[in-house]
Design an enzyme around this catalytic site. Structure first.
Site, short mmCIF file in Angstrom:
data_model
loop_
_atom_site.label_atom_id
_atom_site.label_comp_id
_atom_site.label_asym_id
_atom_site.label_seq_id
_atom_site.Cartn_x
_atom_site.Cartn_y
_atom_site.Cartn_z
NE ARG A 46 -2.77 0.49 3.44
CZ ARG A 46 -2.05 0.78 4.54
NH1 ARG A 46 -1.39 1.92 4.64
NH2 ARG A 46 -2.00 -0.08 5.55
CE1 TYR A 98 -18.27 10.99 -14.41
CE2 TYR A 98 -16.84 11.02 -12.49
CZ TYR A 98 -17.75 10.36 -13.30
OH TYR A 98 -18.12 9.08 -13.02
CG ASP A 171 -10.11 16.10 -14.04
OD1 ASP A 171 -9.51 15.55 -14.98
OD2 ASP A 171 -11.04 15.55 -13.42
CE LYS A 196 -13.30 8.05 -17.86
NZ LYS A 196 -13.05 8.30 -16.50
#
Ligand code: P1T
Length: 395
Positions: A46, A98, A171, A196
């Site tokens: 992690r 978004y 973004d 994306k």
């Protein structure tokens, strides 16, 4: 190093353990230590994983940033960047964004004492008027999702002076680092849904935050480990492989999208086309200045009743009816019902995301097939008007 070279080499030297030319998938959750307090820099996956480190270095290089942090999704990256703030802080946010980001801000983070004001950030006076004494962040999407509005990154960065201690976050999912470099334009942090264009093949979900500010990097890195929204090594590897061809794919996406936008704009049945590469786009000049290409996303409305949009979406062959974007295959989406369904109808419509709006993620198939597909769907809708309803939208 130039962009395409970085995509293939940054962070991706031969594996120090084996000499493997391609970064291995280090499918391990933990690492055997030599003695208590003695290890090779890896203690728990992690916190740190060699495959993820390679991806982080590759993505930072592509954004011309010093530091990268990879996440399990774009939303996890967004949430980690918002962790920079504390209760009582205020964020000025673009009003076209978004739907999932809106949901995170309005329904999750606002419960933790963060305050959000949504404004049309293309209007600099509106942004200036939205600044409060506790404004600590400007959150930009440009081009915006789904209306493809442009926001002037440099101009927003100049407004930081009016909000001491504030940062600008971009973004950059829609443009990709190939067409837009926000750090070079002055932004403090860049966020991506790597699901994306960066991943590029619709086969992996991921996110990233990139910055050249060491202090901000360390805060984001701390939260990456403390909150734990990390990608597994398989997903990190798939994303890294996809990103190697980003430049090639983006050039094709943009070429096809330009052709699709021009085709739609010239068609009698089409009401309005939103694409920054069209001279008719209200911010075409800014797009030319700020971006080195106009990307692969095109939104549009048809003439006539709004339900024609549903009918149209149902009739596409090569454009799959699906959420998401940026893969090699073309997709069509009805934002009001799909990606932006989490924004209340009234809010959505106020911003221009009507039930008549359609959004295309133009893929890299042969352009003749894509134009033929659009053409047959328009003809079919024209021949049998008003048969679509929201209920007939296939999901
Ligand atoms: O889906 P995820 O990887 O968590 O990324 C969220 C996200 C963040 N930012 C932008 C600009 C986005 O478009 C997205 C995800 N968007 C879609 C799924 C979509 O179809 O618009």
């Amino acid at each position: 190093m130039k962009f395409s070279t970085k995509a293939i080499h940054a962070g991706q030297g031969a594996d120090p353990a084996t000499g493997a030319t391609i970064v291995p998938i280090y499918q391990t959750s933990t690492y055997t230590q030599d003695a208590v307090g003695e290890h090779k820099g890896f203690d728990y996956s992690r916190t740190v994983n060699p495959t993820r480190i390679a991806l982080e270095a590759q993505l930072a290089a592509l954004e011309s940033a010093e530091y990268g942090s990879a996440f399990a999704s774009g939303m996890a990256a967004t949430a980690a960047v918002l962790n920079i703030l504390s209760a009582g802080d205020h964020v000025v946010v673009t009003d076209d964004l978004y739907g999932g980001t809106y949901r995170l801000f309005s329904r999750v983070l606002s419960r933790y004492g963060l305050e959000f004001t949504y404004v049309d950030m293309a209007d600099l006076n509106a942004v200036r008027a939205a600044i409060k004494p506790n404004t600590k962040m400007f959150w930009i999407e440009t081009p915006t999702n789904p209306l493809l509005k442009l926001i002037d990154i440099r101009a927003i960065c100049a407004l930081r002076d009016a909000a001491p201690g504030s940062i600008v976050v971009v973004d950059n999912t829609f443009a990709s680092p190939y067409f837009q470099q926000p750090v070079a334009l002055g932004a403090d942090v860049v966020v991506h849904s790597t699901t994306k264009y960066i991943g590029g093949h619709s086969d992996v979900v991921g996110g990233a935050a990139l910055t050249s500010n060491k202090d901000l990097y360390e805060i984001v890195k701390f939260h990456q480990n403390a909150v734990g929204g990390v990608p597994g090594p398989n997903d990190a590897w798939l994303t890294m492989r996809g990103a190697k061809t980003l430049a090639l794919r983006m050039r094709e996406h943009a070429k096809n999208a330009q052709a699709v936008a021009e085709f739609l704009e010239a068609h009698d049945e089409v009401d309005r086309v939103y694409y920054p590469g069209l001279p008719s786009h209200p911010q075409h000049e800014l797009a030319k200045r700020q971006m080195s290409g106009f990307g692969g996303m095109v939104s549009f409305t048809l003439k006539g009743p709004e339900q024609r949009a549903i009918d149209f979406a149902n009739r596409m062959h090569y454009f799959s009816l699906a959420e998401s974007l940026g893969g090699v295959e073309s997709l069509i989406c009805h934002p009001a019902r799909m990606t932006h369904g989490s924004i209340p109808k009234e809010e959505r419509e106020k911003r221009g995301v009507t039930d008549g709006l359609l959004r295309l993620s133009v893929g890299i198939e042969d352009i003749d097939d894509l134009l033929a597909d659009l053409s047959q769907a328009i003809d079919a809708v024209k021949a049998r008007p008003n048969t679509g309803t929201l209920e007939t939208l296939r999901r």
